[in-house]
Write a protein that holds these residues in place. Structure first.
Motif, PDB file in Angstrom:
ATOM      1  N   GLY A  25      87.757  42.532  18.249  1.00 45.10           N
ATOM      2  CA  GLY A  25      86.696  41.587  18.896  1.00 45.10           C
ATOM      3  C   GLY A  25      87.412  40.277  19.703  1.00 45.10           C
ATOM      4  N   TYR A  26      88.538  39.884  18.924  1.00 43.88           N
ATOM      5  CA  TYR A  26      88.982  38.739  19.321  1.00 43.88           C
ATOM      6  C   TYR A  26      90.098  39.047  20.540  1.00 43.88           C
ATOM      7  CZ  TYR A  26      87.329  35.812  15.590  1.00 43.88           C
ATOM      8  OH  TYR A  26      86.421  35.082  14.700  1.00 43.88           O
ATOM      9  N   HIS A  27      90.725  38.013  21.160  1.00 43.33           N
ATOM     10  CA  HIS A  27      91.911  38.189  22.234  1.00 43.33           C
ATOM     11  C   HIS A  27      93.140  37.560  21.844  1.00 43.33           C
ATOM     12  CE1 HIS A  27      87.812  38.552  24.085  1.00 43.33           C
ATOM     13  NE2 HIS A  27      88.431  39.252  25.047  1.00 43.33           N
ATOM     14  N   LEU A  29      96.024  35.343  22.708  1.00 48.41           N
ATOM     15  CA  LEU A  29      95.921  34.005  23.448  1.00 48.41           C
ATOM     16  C   LEU A  29      97.447  33.504  23.461  1.00 48.41           C
ATOM     17  CD1 LEU A  29      93.020  32.240  22.111  1.00 48.41           C
ATOM     18  CD2 LEU A  29      93.142  33.864  24.088  1.00 48.41           C
ATOM     19  N   SER A 148      89.527  29.978  15.145  1.00 43.97           N
ATOM     20  CA  SER A 148      90.644  30.048  15.732  1.00 43.97           C
ATOM     21  C   SER A 148      91.223  28.705  16.254  1.00 43.97           C
ATOM     22  CB  SER A 148      90.519  30.936  16.925  1.00 43.97           C
ATOM     23  OG  SER A 148      89.894  31.894  17.009  1.00 43.97           O
ATOM     24  N   THR A 190      81.076  30.085  23.179  1.00 43.00           N
ATOM     25  CA  THR A 190      82.417  30.558  23.507  1.00 43.00           C
ATOM     26  C   THR A 190      82.634  32.027  23.445  1.00 43.00           C
ATOM     27  OG1 THR A 190      83.308  28.665  22.026  1.00 43.00           O
ATOM     28  CG2 THR A 190      84.770  30.586  22.416  1.00 43.00           C
ATOM     29  N   ALA A 191      81.769  32.692  22.545  1.00 44.96           N
ATOM     30  CA  ALA A 191      81.715  34.287  22.534  1.00 44.96           C
ATOM     31  C   ALA A 191      81.091  34.748  23.751  1.00 44.96           C
ATOM     32  CB  ALA A 191      80.927  34.622  21.478  1.00 44.96           C
ATOM     33  N   TYR A 194      84.104  34.547  26.651  1.00 42.79           N
ATOM     34  CA  TYR A 194      84.783  35.564  26.491  1.00 42.79           C
ATOM     35  C   TYR A 194      84.348  36.997  27.023  1.00 42.79           C
ATOM     36  CZ  TYR A 194      88.510  32.981  24.093  1.00 42.79           C
ATOM     37  OH  TYR A 194      89.737  32.081  23.561  1.00 42.79           O
TER      38      TYR A 194
HETATM   39  O1  C5P Z   1      87.225  31.956  16.195  1.00 38.15           O
HETATM   40  P1  C5P Z   1      85.950  31.422  16.611  1.00 38.15           P
HETATM   41  O2  C5P Z   1      84.807  31.384  15.685  1.00 38.15           O
HETATM   42  O3  C5P Z   1      86.376  29.752  17.064  1.00 38.15           O
HETATM   43  O4  C5P Z   1      85.640  32.030  17.991  1.00 38.15           O
HETATM   44  C1  C5P Z   1      84.280  32.075  18.472  1.00 38.15           C
HETATM   45  C2  C5P Z   1      84.346  33.260  19.372  1.00 38.15           C
HETATM   46  O5  C5P Z   1      85.224  33.022  20.443  1.00 38.15           O
HETATM   47  C3  C5P Z   1      84.761  34.586  18.692  1.00 38.15           C
HETATM   48  O6  C5P Z   1      83.541  35.157  18.115  1.00 38.15           O
HETATM   49  C4  C5P Z   1      85.120  35.275  19.864  1.00 38.15           C
HETATM   50  O7  C5P Z   1      83.945  35.860  20.631  1.00 38.15           O
HETATM   51  C5  C5P Z   1      85.709  34.491  20.885  1.00 38.15           C
HETATM   52  N1  C5P Z   1      87.278  34.566  20.885  1.00 38.15           N
HETATM   53  C6  C5P Z   1      88.043  35.488  21.012  1.00 38.15           C
HETATM   54  N2  C5P Z   1      89.412  35.577  21.079  1.00 38.15           N
HETATM   55  C7  C5P Z   1      90.144  34.471  20.636  1.00 38.15           C
HETATM   56  C8  C5P Z   1      89.206  33.239  20.222  1.00 38.15           C
HETATM   57  C9  C5P Z   1      87.859  33.474  20.136  1.00 38.15           C
HETATM   58  O8  C5P Z   1      87.540  36.323  21.766  1.00 38.15           O
HETATM   59  N3  C5P Z   1      91.393  34.226  20.424  1.00 38.15           N
END
Ligand code: C5P
Length: 315
Positions: A25-27, A29, A148, A190-191, A194
């Protein structure tokens, strides 16, 4: 120690290159971060505090929040600073307790990693309060589990983050940069930003490229060339953030019109960041944005600054 206070900076992303969505689910970066002089303070004190007691195993914590948009910060076990206290306390090997007091200046849900900053500050404060002296690598691992952007709030300075943003390499380059931040009404999740970025990519059929650091941006940092840096700022989340918060396009245009060297949405927004040529230029630009009425408020800050730092302790 009976009380420890830690000061922790906000961040701005100089480059945020977002790769394809991963199976978790993350990206992946490439995230070039700079820590800026807009600080939250977290004080950790032993004993019960004013907030309701929260427990996890042998750790008891409470939290109160003051300052900028304090009422929007959760006071339960989802609070990132509380989660940080639980994670550090679990390594103490004895029952521990802490009352956390967070003084916020970093906008909440503003794309400046305010929650991550508070988590990093709580990590450092609790480690010191309980006399654990956890190795730096272990604090960094706990930080990465919390979010992150948390490891960068510990590190500070200017750094490149890869993976989901948590694998960091510091950039040595000199120079001081002057920023104006235009704070927006409300926050952005944030979610959700994305997810909107993914939706836009699907809608346009444009596949996400593998994220690469911008050679031009790294060269600008190396040369401490603010003008060149301003022209190489990029954020792949910007189109999604602007779609979710339309007034941002006006804010960004106004900053460019008033002579910003560069303008972009900070992280997942909705805060907009403008690079200025000097401290005076930053003040003028902030005033012009205030007068134009294109944002809720402005703040000026400089970067880079150090990460989470102990600024006071009582034995
Ligand atoms: O890691 P963190 O809890 O700060 O991320 C918040 C949200 O941001 C994650 O649940 C995800 O949806 C998105 N995110 C992502 N890819 C990343 C960092 C965050 O998709 N590299």
């Amino acid at each position: 120690m009976t009380s420890v206070t830690v000061r922790v900076p906000a961040k701005v992303n100089l480059q945020l290159a977002v790769g394809p969505r991963r199976d978790d689910g993350y990206h992946d970066l490439v995230n070039v971060f700079q820590a800026v002089s807009l600080f939250d303070e977290v004080t950790a004190t032993t004993g019960p505090g004013a907030g309701g007691p929260l427990t996890s195993g042998d750790v008891t914590a409470s939290v109160v929040v003051e300052g900028e948009a304090a009422d929007q910060v959760p006071l339960d076990a989802t609070n990132l600073a509380v989660r940080a206290a639980f994670a550090v306390g679990a390594r103490a090997g004895r029952p521990v307790d802490v009352a956390l007091r967070i003084r916020k200046a970093i906008p909440v849900a503003g794309g400046m990693a305010g929650g991550s900053a508070d988590a990093a500050a709580a990590l450092v404060a609790c480690d010191e309060l309980w006399g654990l002296a956890l190795p730096r690598d272990e604090l960094m691992d706990i930080a990465a589990d919390l979010g992150s952007d948390v490891p960068f709030a510990l590190l500070g300075g200017t750094a490149v983050g890869t993976g989901r943003g948590e694998r960091l390499t510091s950039l040595a380059g000199g120079g001081e940069y002057h920023w104006v931040f235009a704070l927006a009404d409300g926050g952005l999740s944030t979610a959700k930003v994305y997810a909107e970025c993914d939706r836009l990519r699907e809608a346009t059929g444009e596949p996400a490229a593998w994220p690469e650091a911008s050679a031009r941006l790294l060269a600008a940092l190396e040369a401490a060339d603010a003008k060149e840096l301003g022209e190489s700022l990029t954020n792949d989340l910007q189109p999604a953030a602007v779609l979710l918060h339309r007034p941002l396009s006006r804010t960004l245009a106004a900053g460019r019109e008033y002579g910003a060297l560069g303008a972009l949405v900070s992280g997942s927004g909705p805060t907009c960041a403008f690079l200025a040529g000097s401290a005076d230029h930053a003040r003028e630009l902030a005033l012009a944005l205030d007068v134009a009425g294109v944002c809720r408020a402005t703040v000026t800050a400089r970067g880079p600054v150090p990460g989470a730092t102990v600024i006071g302790a009582t034995a």
